[in-house]
Scaffold this active site. Structure first.
Site, PDB file in Angstrom:
ATOM      1  N   SER A  14       0.831  -1.211   0.000  1.00  0.00           N
ATOM      2  CA  SER A  14       0.000   0.000   0.000  1.00  0.00           C
ATOM      3  C   SER A  14       0.860   1.254   0.000  1.00  0.00           C
ATOM      4  O   SER A  14       0.624   2.185  -0.771  1.00  0.00           O
ATOM      5  CB  SER A  14      -0.911   0.020   1.226  1.00  0.00           C
ATOM      6  N   ARG A  37       0.478   8.041   5.810  1.00  0.00           N
ATOM      7  CA  ARG A  37      -0.411   7.210   6.628  1.00  0.00           C
ATOM      8  C   ARG A  37      -1.845   7.739   6.570  1.00  0.00           C
ATOM      9  O   ARG A  37      -2.798   6.954   6.586  1.00  0.00           O
ATOM     10  CB  ARG A  37       0.087   7.083   8.079  1.00  0.00           C
ATOM     11  N   HIS A  40      -3.166   6.487   3.337  1.00  0.00           N
ATOM     12  CA  HIS A  40      -3.391   5.052   3.488  1.00  0.00           C
ATOM     13  C   HIS A  40      -4.738   4.771   4.159  1.00  0.00           C
ATOM     14  O   HIS A  40      -5.445   3.819   3.812  1.00  0.00           O
ATOM     15  CB  HIS A  40      -2.233   4.487   4.334  1.00  0.00           C
TER      16      HIS A  40
END
Lengths: 206, 206
Positions: A14, A37, A40
């Site tokens: 990812s 993040r 994500h």
């Protein structure tokens, strides 16, 4: 059906895709870890443009987390999303008061949000160094007011309320303050974004 | 600082803004309530385009919720975001097994995700009628496989995993099934979206 079943492999792949799709865009290393993040968690690349990190925010946050501090958040979801194992490793603790029956009663009596009453109580606790607002602009406005009045001096404010009424305005207010902050300008943000930011900071300490 | 402090007023005004900004776009009444609550939660109008609701999904879900059913979710955050008062009013209950120590152990031994092991156990419980996947494509793939094999027959699958590896593919798999589903095509989704969908359904019953 053929699909990746290993969690570490899924996360690694990812982040590779996110880095690829960000193209030539680069960020300072630690800032990049936070921004990636958040992407994500949301699958929304707009966060690369709207995430704003005060120059002192990461170092101040890591110092407080390293000493073991309390984190207050205005949402149960953000609390649920923070990595408890990583928090415990550094003797840190996250709490919310938004579900506290006394807070609910007081909010009703005063005709204000539970988030505001919860925030008032958290600001009165001197071990609470990090404030994470993922939901309520009202809580972030109140935090800004108390900072102006010199009543509270956080190590970090993660101000990422989401929504259409006050969210954007509360974040614009936050970035006028001299406090270390991490925010997402405009309407977007929320509990998952809030938790992702705290987790990114915790993972930097590993 | 002057800002709206009444929670009901904030929510009412938010939905007015969402309706305004959706412009001429209209949805069937109940579908619209779900889509607008997802936008309210994310401040992301793209959900008006990517949210897909099976024609039987709302009526089947309301029937199961009305009888008092169990809801399984693969994330603690989605669980934290669902309205517990509304669930309790209808004798409904939400649970997750993703934090269960036995599940963690079994996942490690088998080299698969905790989400998959948790899902297996939930599918074996006959009172669990609604499955809410906000995080793990692996859990949704497994659910699809078990539906194909006739091992589970949910009233509703809320399939909204977010991310870059498998999320989109797992949702495309879901919409080939004859099960009542609510999904968000592509990469976007997540715990806040999952909880918003369940809450929108619960609020239709009030």
């Amino acid at each position: 059906m053929n699909y990746i079943k290993q969690p570490m492999e899924i996360e690694k792949r990812s982040f590779e895709i996110i880095t690829e799709e960000l193209g030539g865009r680069t960020f300072p290393e630690r800032e990049g870890k936070i921004i990636k993040r958040v992407i994500h968690t949301t699958a929304d690349f707009q966060y690369a443009d709207i995430t704003l990190i005060h120059p002192e925010a990461i170092s101040e946050a890591l110092e407080s987390l390293g000493k073991g501090c309390k984190i207050y958040t205005d949402t149960k979801m953000a609390m649920a999303g923070m990595n408890k194992r990583a928090l415990a490793k550094h003797q840190c603790e996250v709490y919310t008061l938004v579900d506290d029956p006394q807070v609910a009663l007081e909010a009703k009596e005063r005709g204000i949000t539970r988030s505001m009453v919860g925030m008032e109580k958290a600001m009165a606790d001197e071990n609470t160094k990090i404030f994470v607002i993922g939901n309520a602009p009202t809580a972030l406005f109140m935090l800004c007011q108390y900072m102006d009045e010199g009543k509270v001096n956080p190590s970090l404010v993660v101000g990422v309320p989401v929504g259409f009424v006050g969210a954007s305005e509360s974040k614009e207010e936050l970035i006028t303050k001299s406090v270390p902050y991490i925010t997402t300008r405009g309407r977007k943000g929320g509990s998952t974004v809030a938790a992702a930011i705290i987790n990114a900071l915790l993972y930097m300490m590993e």
